[in-house]
Enzyme design. Structure first.
Site, PDB file in Angstrom:
ATOM      1  N   GLU A  80       0.897  -1.205  -0.046  1.00  0.00           N
ATOM      2  CA  GLU A  80       0.008  -0.136  -0.126  1.00  0.00           C
ATOM      3  C   GLU A  80       0.772   1.206  -0.015  1.00  0.00           C
ATOM      4  OE1 GLU A  80      -2.820  -0.854  -0.727  1.00  0.00           O
ATOM      5  OE2 GLU A  80      -3.120  -2.780   0.136  1.00  0.00           O
ATOM      6  N   GLY A  81       1.955   1.197  -0.693  1.00  0.00           N
ATOM      7  CA  GLY A  81       2.893   2.256  -0.818  1.00  0.00           C
ATOM      8  C   GLY A  81       3.955   2.091   0.370  1.00  0.00           C
TER       9      GLY A  81
END
Lengths: 596, 596
Positions: free
Chosen positions: B443-444
């Site tokens: 997620e990043g």
């Protein structure tokens, strides 16, 4: 998918340009004739062995692990381990720094240390088989009887037999004073040993003809606690007077641990059912004898983590140059490609440089320390030997704890460079992280190392050993402080040196009032001193690099850049550590146990 | 061997005593009627589910992992996962905070967040199946057409179907602008999607009747880069007009990744061979639509790490109270035993308290953030909604990166408390470390979070969002600065607030001259701001605890001790971070790429 290139150039830099190893060895009779070419040739060959023979077995060894046949109690190491070990023995590598009196090659420890860095980069789990053997060799070489030496040392030197350290029991690891294994004296002067040991690295395997266990146990008349522990040598197969193998001794592997990492090494549960052993050293003084092995092992654990840091760095660099993703914030750097290689991104570089600086600093420190051991063992002047021993005593917990904590940080950073791919087994990075984790624990947890440093090595002698090392820094600062180009390195070094002096006396005063203050500050203190030592070696390295920059060899440019990075981005950790060390133990003790 | 007790008391403290959740909810029409009893009852039941149903499957799920049948492309989750999921659906848990229009219970996000902390403590890998589903629900709820909502939301709400996010491709993760999957428009208004996706969490499994994939792909006329990406919903089984399941859509799991951790979750390689999908939101604006899901997911990842921190803490405490080893340096504390429980040793306490403080601080921050989301979604006043949204935007990267980095530190400390046993699988601690590692990546990555914070959330609006949050601190400092008992908390908070203000403008100036300065400082900056936020919540918690200390409830004594520990031992990390952030990007960029 992983790659490994032995860092020969940096090892040569440390040995020849930073430490002047051959000059130093000239003063030690057994090593006086060794020249740089010999050292370099061994480095090349050792690196080749590591990169070509054991490195290719690292991932597969992790995947397969070891298997125990519960009926025969025999353990099979992962595929290829046995053949690689045979090749290692064939090549004479186990004998490298062993005593020529027992078939050793008598080369210096500092060279053996380089070999071990490379072996650990290549395959930590595999390297633990010969690594433990070398520890057993040292304990017997120092404390064994003539007969024990005759019986075991030639075979440990050649590597035909391997060794172990059987200390831990289910209820005691750190606190060996609690151990329960018993040794019953026999009429023939031998002992029958009974007990359960756990966490025995290389405890059982199919690599060698015999396994020489060094076992801690209690004699019937033993005092309680750590002063009632004796050391025994207990071979897997009894050795006949002619040196051939006799009966199977009842010392069995009863289980293998399922671990986070180092799957290729057999971590054995060992049951001794009246196994025959002989006493090593004095009765009840086994712990001291074992500490010969333990101190060597602690430096060895530092080398394990140095090896992992280096190999993780190399792979993360290769990935960061190859992987393209996003544009540099300051504009495209590879406009011909759909994105820039991720090595353009500052934080990727920060992660890489952290690993690089921890590898280079760790290498300088550990080879310095190894050369001190050579001096301690082989210098003709007793005062020099004692001085070297003092420094080794001071630096051992730092090599063990600082290098292993650093490797945990570094391998994790290198994994992060890979993004999601770092979490996937096939890339090999996550294994380095898993393998690195044990190094902070075994051979004395890093907390124990820090207590050893602050309590035993620093405060117990009122900082005498620390001052000895500190004097080297003071001298260096005095000499180089006047060189303008050196000020960026010398000033923070001198500043940190002053702060360490102040912090040490402050902690000494506090500990005088409350012994728990040592426990509250020790871990922070060790990292501060670790940074001081690293800063000293980086400053010395920078001095060499500045002098040789004119050669045009980019190696020196890189060395300077790494040193500058270290001072700008890693050393400042000490600002926080000094604060937390100074904030004392009270915030740790305030909460009642029941409230946790 | 591991244990887990839901930390209901601390959740209630944060909700009712620190944040005044029920009062805050009164201002939001959909939640105006919710009382503390309802919230508490759900907490109790949710905790029971986590502790009794999914927690017992955590170690076995890790051991077994998922299996793929390469012929059918079907994946089987570890034993027990399917039954536990059925029980979860049966209990109505997926619907907790979903829209009543689609069968949801309409309860606030802040409550759902508590549930997710507990589910993640119990079993992160299992929780990712419902977790991803909730993300898909949110993306469709916000951007779906009426038909898509009608088709998918009731089934995602009930949990009979689960969801995924199909973003990453082998050559692109962070840089989605590079993605290649293609969507061909069909005569009936649908699309045929072709491409290869990797790292798809919960990508294929046997828990649900259908899997609703949200897939990023390019339309034929798409502009290059991230502005040419569209979002599609692609179900595993096509849905017939009557809602029943039709043909199998050609979206196949072609492989499962072998990972460091979260073995119980199927991380799938997905091949789309002309799979039928429908467009979600506007053409070419898929990334924006996906970010609805992504932002929720980022907070979700923070909750995963909070959960792991809490459960690792609980187990390490139990071990530290039980395990006896060595005497306290200040004299025996359990003279009746052969050694003291290791919780007497200051550094063991430091490791435990680090995990505890990171859990408590993380809980306060993430529930605060969840309540802001409730406000953003449900408050009638647009200005309040906007203000809440601004704060959520600022805090999201902090929750994601700070909490996940903290969990990596905390779970590793908790492992260390166990000594060698921490490295052994059966104790469960090493799984927490392995599971925690992915949270810093997906997620990043945490580097991306830090760039998002410093570049996009702080510097891009000249610090307006940061000032909003900063004003809360200024107000608090002003109010409490006069209270003598509060000064030990308020002074360092105020001091750090000033330093952050100064550092922010300094970095803004530097970034103006060289955009790379953002990349050089962002990671350090995020941790500094993370500590500022934690310091604020610990100071507020201390205020409550001081006020209620008279009740004699030891909970408040412990809360104060934890806050004091935090200020003494963790917050000082900012001293180093501010230095390294200020030392700029030059030391990172100096070395030529070729010299790495």
């Amino acid at each position: 998918m992983a790659t490994y290139t032995p860092p020969i150039r940096d090892m040569q830099f440390v040995m020849h340009e930073l430490l002047g190893v051959t000059d130093a060895l000239k003063a030690m009779p057994p090593h006086a004739e060794i020249d740089a070419d010999t050292l370099n040739a061994v480095l090349e060959e050792g690196g080749k062995f590591a990169a070509e023979v054991t490195f290719p077995l690292n991932a597969s060894g992790d995947e397969q692990g070891c298997t125990l046949d519960k009926t025969t109690h025999e353990v099979t190491a992962p595929k290829g381990f046995k053949a690689a070990y045979a090749q290692y023995v064939e090549g004479g590598w186990p004998a490298l720094s062993c005593d020529p009196a027992y078939g050793g090659q008598g080369l210096p420890i500092v060279l053996n240390q380089c070999l071990y860095e490379m072996l650990n980069s290549a395959n930590q789990a595999w390297t633990m088989y010969p690594g433990l053997t070398h520890g057993a060799y040292e304990a017997l070489h120092t404390h064994g009887t003539d007969e024990q030496k005759r019986t075991y040392l030639p075979k440990l030197t050649s590597g035909h037999w391997t060794g172990t350290m059987c200390l831990t029991e289910p209820h005691c690891g750190t606190d060996l004073g609690l151990l329960r294994s018993k040794a019953e004296p026999q009429a023939d002067g031998s002992y029958r040993i009974t007990g359960s040991k756990i966490f025995i690295s290389s405890g059982e395997h199919d690599l060698a003809e015999n396994i020489v266990h060094l076992v801690l146990a209690r004699l019937p008349d033993a005092p309680q606690g750590s002063k009632g522990i004796s050391l025994f040598v207990v071979p897997k197969f009894l050795v006949q007077p002619d040196g051939s193998l006799g009966a199977r001794n009842p010392i069995w592997c009863t289980g293998l641990e399922h671990k986070m990492g180092i799957h290729g090494n057999a971590t054995a549960q060992i049951s001794l059912d009246g196994a025959v052993g002989t006493l090593v050293g004095e009765p009840h003084k086994g712990l001291a004898a074992m500490f010969v092995m333990m101190n060597a092992a602690r430096l060895g654990v530092g080398m394990q983590s140095l090896g992992l840091t280096e190999v993780a760095y190399q792979n993360a660099v290769a990935y960061a140059k190859d992987r393209i993703q996003m544009r540099s914030l300051s504009g495209p750097k590879a406009p011909d490609k759909p994105a820039d290689p991720i090595i353009v991104h500052p934080d990727v570089r920060k992660m890489l440089l952290t690993a690089r600086a921890y590898a280079e600093g760790g290498r300088a420190l550990s080879l310095y320390c190894a050369l001190l051991i050579d001096r301690e063992l082989s210098h003709p002047d007793e005062a020099v030997r004692r001085d070297a021993a003092d420094q080794v005593a001071l630096l051992t917990p730092i090599v063990k704890a600082f290098l292993t904590d650093n490797a945990w940080l570094a391998t994790s950073h290198c994994l992060q460079v890979y993004g999601g791919h770092g979490y996937i087994r096939e890339w090999g990075m996550e294994q380095y992280v898993r393998d690195a984790r044990i190094n902070m624990i075994y051979e004395g947890t890093n907390t124990i190392q820090s207590l050893d440093l602050l309590g035993r090595k620093v405060l117990a002698d009122n900082g005498a050993k620390l001052k000895k090392f500190g004097q080297l820094i003071v001298d260096f600062v005095e000499e180089e402080g006047v060189v303008e180009a050196m000020q960026e390195f010398v000033n923070p070094l001198a500043d940190l040196g002053d702060k360490v002096t102040k912090l040490t006396s402050e902690l000494g005063m506090k500990a005088f009032g409350n012994a728990d203050e040592v426990g509250g500050a020790a871990v922070d203190y060790l990292r501060v001193v670790g940074h001081l030592v690293f800063a000293y070696f980086f400053a010395r390295s920078a001095k060499v690099a500045l002098e040789k920059q004119g050669t045009g060899d980019p190696f020196y440019t890189a060395k300077l850049a790494t040193a500058r990075f270290y001072f700008a981005k890693l050393l400042p950790e000490t600002a926080s550590l000094i604060r937390t060390a100074r904030s004392g133990v009270q915030p740790l003790l305030a909460m009642d146990e029941a409230l946790f």
